[in-house]
Design a protein around this motif. Structure first.
Motif, PDB file in Angstrom:
ATOM      1  N   LEU A  11       0.852  -1.193   0.000  1.00  0.00           N
ATOM      2  CA  LEU A  11       0.000   0.000   0.000  1.00  0.00           C
ATOM      3  C   LEU A  11       0.882   1.235   0.000  1.00  0.00           C
ATOM      4  CD1 LEU A  11      -2.759   1.426   0.344  1.00  0.00           C
ATOM      5  CD2 LEU A  11      -2.445   1.155   2.821  1.00  0.00           C
ATOM      6  N   VAL A  12       0.591   2.145  -0.901  1.00  0.00           N
ATOM      7  CA  VAL A  12       1.376   3.374  -1.005  1.00  0.00           C
ATOM      8  C   VAL A  12       0.431   4.515  -1.323  1.00  0.00           C
ATOM      9  CG1 VAL A  12       1.864   3.015  -3.463  1.00  0.00           C
ATOM     10  CG2 VAL A  12       3.426   4.412  -2.072  1.00  0.00           C
ATOM     11  N   GLN A  13       0.796   5.703  -0.880  1.00  0.00           N
ATOM     12  CA  GLN A  13      -0.018   6.862  -1.196  1.00  0.00           C
ATOM     13  C   GLN A  13       0.276   7.361  -2.603  1.00  0.00           C
ATOM     14  OE1 GLN A  13       0.703   9.740   1.946  1.00  0.00           O
ATOM     15  NE2 GLN A  13      -1.144   9.048   3.025  1.00  0.00           N
ATOM     16  N   ALA A  14      -0.705   8.014  -3.166  1.00  0.00           N
ATOM     17  CA  ALA A  14      -0.526   8.601  -4.492  1.00  0.00           C
ATOM     18  C   ALA A  14       0.689   9.521  -4.486  1.00  0.00           C
ATOM     19  CB  ALA A  14      -1.770   9.366  -4.901  1.00  0.00           C
ATOM     20  N   GLY A  15       1.456   9.432  -5.545  1.00  0.00           N
ATOM     21  CA  GLY A  15       2.684  10.203  -5.639  1.00  0.00           C
ATOM     22  C   GLY A  15       3.903   9.469  -5.137  1.00  0.00           C
ATOM     23  N   GLN A  81      10.533  -0.429 -11.188  1.00  0.00           N
ATOM     24  CA  GLN A  81      10.512   0.752 -10.341  1.00  0.00           C
ATOM     25  C   GLN A  81       9.312   1.589 -10.745  1.00  0.00           C
ATOM     26  OE1 GLN A  81      12.575   1.736  -7.755  1.00  0.00           O
ATOM     27  NE2 GLN A  81      11.158   3.459  -7.478  1.00  0.00           N
ATOM     28  N   MET A  82       8.448   1.842  -9.792  1.00  0.00           N
ATOM     29  CA  MET A  82       7.221   2.580 -10.070  1.00  0.00           C
ATOM     30  C   MET A  82       7.247   3.878  -9.267  1.00  0.00           C
ATOM     31  SD  MET A  82       4.430  -0.528 -10.098  1.00  0.00           S
ATOM     32  CE  MET A  82       4.494  -0.807  -8.334  1.00  0.00           C
ATOM     33  N   ASP A  83       7.313   4.975  -9.954  1.00  0.00           N
ATOM     34  CA  ASP A  83       7.337   6.304  -9.335  1.00  0.00           C
ATOM     35  C   ASP A  83       6.080   7.083  -9.706  1.00  0.00           C
ATOM     36  OD1 ASP A  83      10.820   6.369 -10.176  1.00  0.00           O
ATOM     37  OD2 ASP A  83       9.936   5.908  -8.230  1.00  0.00           O
ATOM     38  N   SER A  84       5.819   8.104  -8.930  1.00  0.00           N
ATOM     39  CA  SER A  84       4.647   8.956  -9.181  1.00  0.00           C
ATOM     40  C   SER A  84       3.393   8.116  -9.367  1.00  0.00           C
ATOM     41  CB  SER A  84       4.893   9.843 -10.413  1.00  0.00           C
ATOM     42  OG  SER A  84       6.036  10.645 -10.236  1.00  0.00           O
ATOM     43  N   LEU A  85       3.173   7.204  -8.451  1.00  0.00           N
ATOM     44  CA  LEU A  85       2.029   6.317  -8.566  1.00  0.00           C
ATOM     45  C   LEU A  85       0.740   7.110  -8.448  1.00  0.00           C
ATOM     46  CD1 LEU A  85       3.468   3.349  -6.559  1.00  0.00           C
ATOM     47  CD2 LEU A  85       2.592   3.206  -8.879  1.00  0.00           C
ATOM     48  N   GLY A 108       2.129 -13.312  -8.481  1.00  0.00           N
ATOM     49  CA  GLY A 108       1.633 -11.945  -8.394  1.00  0.00           C
ATOM     50  C   GLY A 108       1.863 -11.301  -7.047  1.00  0.00           C
ATOM     51  N   THR A 109       1.888  -9.987  -7.065  1.00  0.00           N
ATOM     52  CA  THR A 109       1.992  -9.207  -5.841  1.00  0.00           C
ATOM     53  C   THR A 109       1.052  -8.011  -5.967  1.00  0.00           C
ATOM     54  OG1 THR A 109       3.533  -8.064  -4.326  1.00  0.00           O
ATOM     55  CG2 THR A 109       3.967  -7.809  -6.675  1.00  0.00           C
ATOM     56  N   GLN A 110       0.292  -7.751  -4.916  1.00  0.00           N
ATOM     57  CA  GLN A 110      -0.745  -6.723  -5.008  1.00  0.00           C
ATOM     58  C   GLN A 110      -0.182  -5.340  -4.723  1.00  0.00           C
ATOM     59  OE1 GLN A 110      -4.758  -7.609  -4.123  1.00  0.00           O
ATOM     60  NE2 GLN A 110      -5.045  -5.775  -2.888  1.00  0.00           N
ATOM     61  N   VAL A 111      -0.658  -4.396  -5.513  1.00  0.00           N
ATOM     62  CA  VAL A 111      -0.285  -2.994  -5.342  1.00  0.00           C
ATOM     63  C   VAL A 111      -1.562  -2.186  -5.163  1.00  0.00           C
ATOM     64  CG1 VAL A 111       0.724  -0.966  -6.455  1.00  0.00           C
ATOM     65  CG2 VAL A 111       1.837  -3.209  -6.672  1.00  0.00           C
ATOM     66  N   THR A 112      -1.593  -1.415  -4.100  1.00  0.00           N
ATOM     67  CA  THR A 112      -2.732  -0.544  -3.825  1.00  0.00           C
ATOM     68  C   THR A 112      -2.213   0.877  -3.665  1.00  0.00           C
ATOM     69  OG1 THR A 112      -3.895  -2.333  -2.689  1.00  0.00           O
ATOM     70  CG2 THR A 112      -4.678  -0.083  -2.307  1.00  0.00           C
ATOM     71  N   VAL A 113      -2.770   1.785  -4.443  1.00  0.00           N
ATOM     72  CA  VAL A 113      -2.377   3.194  -4.370  1.00  0.00           C
ATOM     73  C   VAL A 113      -3.564   3.976  -3.842  1.00  0.00           C
ATOM     74  CG1 VAL A 113      -1.450   5.173  -5.607  1.00  0.00           C
ATOM     75  CG2 VAL A 113      -0.863   2.845  -6.345  1.00  0.00           C
TER      76      VAL A 113
END
Length: 115
Positions: A11-15, A81-85, A108-113
Motif C-alpha cells: 500500500l502506497v499513497q498517491a505520488g 521501479q514505479m514512481d509517481s504512482l 503476483g503481488t498486489q499494489v494498492t495506491v
C-alpha cells in the motif's frame, strides 16, 4: 520449469514509489523477454512494461516516464521501479518470462495506491 516469485507490492499513497522484484528459480535461456503485467478485479491482464534480454524496453503509454523496468540476468532478477504512482483500484502485478518455447508466470503481488 522456472518458478518466478514477485515481491515488493503493498500500500502506497498517491505520488509515492514502489519497487517490485521478480526472482527466477534458475536461468531460463539467454534469449527471452521479461514483462510485468497487472490485473485489476474484473479486468483483463495488461502489459505494463517489458524488457528483452538484449535490453530493448517497451512500456504501456499510461506508465511511460514514471515506471522503469530493469533486469540483472546474472542474478536471475527483474525489477519494476514505479514512481509517481496514481490512485487506482488495487491490482495484482505479475512477472512473466517468455520465449518462443515457454512462458512462465509468477503468482503476483498486489499494489494498492491510495488517494
Amino acid at each position: 520449469q522456472v518458478q518466478l516469485v514477485e515481491s515488493g507490492g503493498g500500500l502506497v499513497q498517491a505520488g509515492g514509489s514502489l519497487r517490485l522484484a521478480c526472482a527466477a528459480s534458475r536461468s531460463s535461456d539467454s534469449s527471452n523477454v521479461m514483462g510485468w503485467y497487472r490485473q485489476a478485479p474484473g479486468t483483463e491482464r495488461e502489459l505494463v512494461a517489458a524488457m528483452s534480454s538484449g535490453g530493448t524496453t517497451n512500456y504501456a503509454d499510461s506508465v511511460k516516464g514514471r515506471f522503469t523496468i530493469s533486469r540483472r540476468n546474472a542474478q536471475n532478477m527483474g525489477y519494476l521501479q514505479m514512481d509517481s504512482l496514481q490512485p487506482a483500484v488495487p491490482a495484482v502485478y505479475y512477472c512473466n518470462v517468455r520465449s518462443l518455447r515457454y512462458t512462465y508466470w509468477g503468482q503476483g503481488t498486489q499494489v494498492t495506491v491510495s488517494s
